[in-house]
Design a protein around this motif. Structure first.
Motif, short mmCIF file in Angstrom:
data_model
loop_
_atom_site.label_atom_id
_atom_site.label_comp_id
_atom_site.label_asym_id
_atom_site.label_seq_id
_atom_site.Cartn_x
_atom_site.Cartn_y
_atom_site.Cartn_z
N VAL A 240 16.27 -97.06 -9.42
CA VAL A 240 15.42 -96.34 -10.37
C VAL A 240 14.73 -97.31 -11.31
CG1 VAL A 240 15.42 -94.70 -12.28
CG2 VAL A 240 16.72 -94.20 -10.22
N LEU A 241 15.45 -98.32 -11.79
CA LEU A 241 14.83 -99.35 -12.63
C LEU A 241 13.72 -100.09 -11.88
CD1 LEU A 241 17.85 -101.00 -14.50
CD2 LEU A 241 16.14 -99.46 -15.45
N CYS A 242 13.99 -100.41 -10.63
CA CYS A 242 13.00 -101.10 -9.80
C CYS A 242 11.77 -100.22 -9.61
CB CYS A 242 13.63 -101.47 -8.46
SG CYS A 242 12.53 -102.37 -7.35
N LEU A 243 11.99 -98.94 -9.37
CA LEU A 243 10.88 -98.00 -9.20
C LEU A 243 10.02 -97.94 -10.47
CD1 LEU A 243 9.39 -95.76 -7.64
CD2 LEU A 243 11.08 -94.15 -8.55
N ALA A 244 10.68 -97.85 -11.62
CA ALA A 244 9.94 -97.80 -12.88
C ALA A 244 9.12 -99.06 -13.09
CB ALA A 244 10.93 -97.61 -14.04
N ARG A 245 9.69 -100.20 -12.77
CA ARG A 245 8.98 -101.47 -12.94
C ARG A 245 7.78 -101.55 -12.01
NH1 ARG A 245 6.68 -104.98 -14.88
NH2 ARG A 245 7.34 -107.06 -15.53
N ALA A 246 7.95 -101.08 -10.78
CA ALA A 246 6.86 -101.14 -9.81
C ALA A 246 5.73 -100.17 -10.18
CB ALA A 246 7.39 -100.81 -8.41
N LEU A 247 6.08 -98.99 -10.68
CA LEU A 247 5.06 -98.01 -11.04
C LEU A 247 4.21 -98.49 -12.21
CD1 LEU A 247 7.07 -94.66 -10.79
CD2 LEU A 247 5.23 -95.42 -9.27
N GLY A 248 4.82 -99.18 -13.15
CA GLY A 248 4.10 -99.59 -14.35
C GLY A 248 3.58 -101.01 -14.34
N GLU A 249 3.74 -101.74 -13.25
CA GLU A 249 3.33 -103.14 -13.21
C GLU A 249 1.80 -103.27 -13.33
OE1 GLU A 249 2.80 -107.05 -13.11
OE2 GLU A 249 4.62 -105.95 -13.59
N TYR A 250 1.40 -104.24 -14.13
CA TYR A 250 -0.05 -104.45 -14.33
C TYR A 250 -0.45 -105.90 -14.07
CZ TYR A 250 -4.47 -105.17 -16.70
OH TYR A 250 -5.77 -105.53 -16.99
N GLY A 251 0.18 -106.86 -14.77
CA GLY A 251 -0.31 -108.23 -14.79
C GLY A 251 -0.45 -108.88 -13.43
N ALA A 252 0.65 -108.99 -12.69
CA ALA A 252 0.61 -109.67 -11.40
C ALA A 252 -0.23 -108.91 -10.39
CB ALA A 252 2.04 -109.84 -10.86
N VAL A 253 -0.12 -107.58 -10.41
CA VAL A 253 -0.89 -106.75 -9.48
C VAL A 253 -2.38 -106.85 -9.79
CG1 VAL A 253 -1.36 -104.36 -8.80
CG2 VAL A 253 0.99 -105.16 -8.96
N ALA A 254 -2.73 -106.91 -11.06
CA ALA A 254 -4.15 -107.02 -11.44
C ALA A 254 -4.77 -108.30 -10.88
CB ALA A 254 -4.29 -106.98 -12.95
N VAL A 255 -3.99 -109.38 -10.82
CA VAL A 255 -4.52 -110.66 -10.36
C VAL A 255 -4.73 -110.64 -8.85
CG1 VAL A 255 -4.05 -113.13 -10.15
CG2 VAL A 255 -3.49 -111.93 -12.27
N VAL A 256 -3.79 -110.11 -8.10
CA VAL A 256 -3.86 -110.20 -6.63
C VAL A 256 -4.56 -109.02 -5.97
CG1 VAL A 256 -1.75 -111.57 -6.58
CG2 VAL A 256 -1.60 -109.11 -6.28
N SER A 257 -4.85 -107.96 -6.71
CA SER A 257 -5.40 -106.75 -6.08
C SER A 257 -6.90 -106.83 -5.87
CB SER A 257 -5.10 -105.53 -6.95
OG SER A 257 -5.80 -105.59 -8.18
#
Length: 260
Positions: A192-209
């Protein structure tokens, strides 16, 4: 008087830093009724952002669940050279900026990098596509399952596992019938913690997306893009949806968190 003063200070801190901003977003979202919110969340761009976010979160949770459980068992049940170093590396994502993670992935898997160029030559694009976003989210949330499972494995010990192997049980049978039932609640908490982190991730995803609309745009990127383009109803609606997901996740973590 001191304890009441500390309570008042803590409540004031949480109120002005957390409660008031979230309530303000909720008020701005629904100030014109429910209709504009539904219209904003049912556009093709918003639906694509939801789909991309859920896809990235699913593969992130799956990868970190498998890797997390395996790594936790390795660290608790085995002694090997470099064990302390591996244990230290597990916490590396907590210290490294997500933007640095995204940049590192581009340097390794970008089109002009050796590894990335070779992968693209065989038809696999990593950067500016779903695989790169998943890798970024996996790195950022890597320690969560491991650190949730390790204390429970240490508390359980390995007596029952050794007894099962003595009676002829194989490694998979021992894991499925002995280890997994013992760690299931800690594993659920870590997932559940991992899911929450993945749903709200911005920084790293913004760079590679690459922020490609209706292709690699997650919900967090959708909020930023809509707000910058002065589409406040859509930005606030998506932000409220993310906040509701966070609240549900918080409730699940409270329910699933081991009592001890």
């Amino acid at each position: 008087m001191a304890k009441y003063g500390l309570r008042a200070l803590a409540l004031a801190y949480l109120t002005f830093l957390l409660v008031v901003p979230v309530m303000l977003i909720g008020w701005r979202t629904f100030q014109n009724g429910l209709g504009p919110v539904l219209d904003s969340l049912t556009t093709p761009q918003a639906q694509s952002a939801f789909a991309v976010t859920l896809t990235v979160a699913f593969w992130t949770v799956l990868a970190n669940t498998i890797f997390g459980v395996g790594t936790a068992i390795l660290l608790v049940r085995r002694d090997f050279p470099g064990k302390r170093l591996l244990n230290a590396f597990i916490d590396l994502p907590m210290a490294v900026s997500p933007v640095v993670v995204g940049l590192a992935l581009i340097l390794v898997y970008g089109r002009f990098a050796p590894a990335g160029g070779w992968l693209e030559s065989i038809g696999i694009q990593v950067i500016f596509s779903t695989p790169g976003m998943v890798m970024a989210a996996v790195f950022i949330s890597l320690p969560l399952v491991v650190r949730a499972v390790i204390p429970v494995l240490e508390e359980l010990g390995d007596d029952q596992e050794q007894a099962a192997r003595t009676l002829g049980a194989g490694a998979w049978q021992t894991f499925r019938r002995i280890t997994l039932p013992g760690i299931r609640w800690a594993l659920a908490y870590g997932v559940v913690l991992c899911l929450a982190r993945a749903l709200g991730e911005y920084g790293a995803v913004a760079v590679v997306s690459g922020r490609l609309v209706e292709q690699t745009q997650t919900l967090t990127l959708f909020v930023e893009e809509r707000f910058q383009n002065f589409d406040e109803p859509a930005a606030f609606a998506a932000a409220t949806a993310l906040a509701l997901l966070a609240v549900v996740t918080l409730l699940l973590t409270k329910i699933l968190r081991p009592k001890d």
